[in-house]
Design an enzyme around this catalytic site. Sequence first.
Site, mmCIF file in Angstrom:
data_model
loop_
_atom_site.group_PDB
_atom_site.id
_atom_site.type_symbol
_atom_site.label_atom_id
_atom_site.label_comp_id
_atom_site.label_asym_id
_atom_site.label_seq_id
_atom_site.Cartn_x
_atom_site.Cartn_y
_atom_site.Cartn_z
ATOM 1 N N GLU A 196 1.438 8.351 -3.150
ATOM 2 C CA GLU A 196 2.572 8.923 -3.874
ATOM 3 C C GLU A 196 2.159 10.122 -4.726
ATOM 4 O OE1 GLU A 196 3.895 5.304 -5.670
ATOM 5 O OE2 GLU A 196 2.639 5.516 -7.442
ATOM 6 N N ASN A 245 -10.858 -5.467 -4.807
ATOM 7 C CA ASN A 245 -11.112 -6.621 -3.937
ATOM 8 C C ASN A 245 -12.554 -6.511 -3.469
ATOM 9 O OD1 ASN A 245 -8.454 -7.481 -4.072
ATOM 10 N ND2 ASN A 245 -8.177 -7.629 -1.866
ATOM 11 N N HIS A 249 0.834 -1.199 0.000
ATOM 12 C CA HIS A 249 0.000 0.000 0.000
ATOM 13 C C HIS A 249 0.871 1.253 0.000
ATOM 14 C CE1 HIS A 249 -3.363 -2.615 1.882
ATOM 15 N NE2 HIS A 249 -3.299 -2.735 0.566
ATOM 16 N N PHE A 250 0.391 2.309 -0.646
ATOM 17 C CA PHE A 250 1.222 3.509 -0.791
ATOM 18 C C PHE A 250 0.362 4.747 -0.987
ATOM 19 C CE2 PHE A 250 0.830 1.618 -5.095
ATOM 20 C CZ PHE A 250 0.240 2.681 -5.774
ATOM 21 N N HIS A 301 -5.132 -5.678 -11.870
ATOM 22 C CA HIS A 301 -5.130 -4.597 -10.874
ATOM 23 C C HIS A 301 -3.734 -4.029 -10.669
ATOM 24 C CE1 HIS A 301 -3.303 -7.378 -8.091
ATOM 25 N NE2 HIS A 301 -3.563 -6.683 -7.009
ATOM 26 N N GLY A 326 1.350 -7.332 -10.912
ATOM 27 C CA GLY A 326 1.328 -8.675 -10.331
ATOM 28 C C GLY A 326 2.698 -9.099 -9.826
ATOM 29 N N ALA A 360 2.069 0.187 -11.618
ATOM 30 C CA ALA A 360 3.166 -0.726 -11.950
ATOM 31 C C ALA A 360 3.932 -1.072 -10.674
ATOM 32 C CB ALA A 360 4.090 -0.097 -12.986
ATOM 33 N N ASN A 361 4.965 -0.326 -10.415
ATOM 34 C CA ASN A 361 5.770 -0.456 -9.200
ATOM 35 C C ASN A 361 6.227 0.955 -8.872
ATOM 36 O OD1 ASN A 361 8.104 0.083 -10.897
ATOM 37 N ND2 ASN A 361 7.945 -2.052 -11.551
#
Length: 467
Positions: free
Chosen positions: A231, A339, A228-229, A394, A397, A371-372
């Site tokens: 940004e 979810n 979780h973030f 989502h 992955g 993405a990341n």
Amino acid sequence: MSKSKIKGKDLKKINYKSDRAKSLAINIINSDFKHLSKQDKLALLEDVLINPKDYIKHVSLVKLAEELIGKIKTNHGTIYHLDNIEKPFAIYGNKHITHDTVRQMATAIQLPISEYGALMPDAHVGYGLPIGGVLAARNAVLPYGVGLDIGCRMSLSIYDVPSEFIKRNSYQIKTALKEQTHFGIGKIEKHNLDHEILERNEFNEIEILRQLKGKAQNQLGSSGSGNHFVEFGTVELGPENAFDLKEGKYVGILAHSGSRGLGASIADYYTKVAKRVCLLPNGAQHLAWLDLDSEAGQEYWLAMNLAGDYAKACHDTIHYRLSKTLGLKPVLHIENHHNFAWKEQIDGQELIVHRKGATPAAKGQFGIIPANMIDPGYIVSGKGDGASLNSASHGAGRRLSRKKAKDSYTGSELKKLLNQNKITLIGGGTEEAPMAYKNLEEVMGAQKDVINIEGKFYPQIVRMDKQ
């Protein structure tokens, strides 16, 4: 004797479809009913097929009756068998998905309440339904088909200020992220706010929610741990975006989190209830479901929707605080759960569509696929693809588990990579290293039939839980 023997082709003629039922019928009828003629054997088996409940206590035919019924009521719950009828499901990006993940989805689609399924290209093994799995069920909800973090979601606020704002105000942004966001377990007395979500009737009407109201109040406006973030970054919109905004670069705040301890406790409680009343074979217990006509099923549905609204309230609070602190006013807000379970019409019937780690992608529906922490994520709109059950991935992955990532990379390696990409990370750790994730470009390439790309989000200052 041989002329009266029953074979599979004989059973097919009287409408036996399941291979398991055919096998049981052949073994039982040819061993325990040798004295009957072939015609009488077929007549008996046809009657068992039409009226299986009449044979549930029959000494010889009980197992066949149970198989045809698909469930057996006991004093402790109802025993269900998995269907042996082939139920294919769509797989997007097969080469990016492990065999274990496909097997897990194959088990879920064999539940007697399952109608349709799909695997997104970011899918990987989870508890119950795979992460990235979509399952449409008849009048039933699977707590572990929704997941532990009910209502886990993405939310993006877009501000019509030059993207250089982030570089010029990096100190103020970092300070705001440290002071106005909270991650992980614990109270947030400093930020504890009243919110209309806490006035919902469900907190008084359902016992488990009554017990959880204090926790919900203490964690309102906070984010979870793990991936979780919150940004800050640059939003890039093209000339033909669907938002009526001019082409160019904007400032954006992107958040990813769910319903915190409230959702986790709801999921844990009702999963235990489901496992008590829905008894499944080994390897499928986490797929236990609640009938929506049951009291427990109705309770879970109300609690799940409350948790989803609570997750939205947390996101709204985070965005409001940061916007107010930095003097920003959004021109657009995009959000989506990934979810959750929804009641949707598919092929003329209402089904419960579970998206565990999957983005809703009905025609024209907006969503965010991150993405990341170093690569750009995507702002998308759905194409309404039926085979995917109106769903998309989502995120990129996971390629490596959190433990594997922690064991594979060092903090100095992560820091060097972030510096090379001019990313500032507050908190975080190697468990969420970008290398632990699949390549989002490949994932997006596998779902071109599912979504349109409306824009990109480039992360610049990332806030995560300390690890």
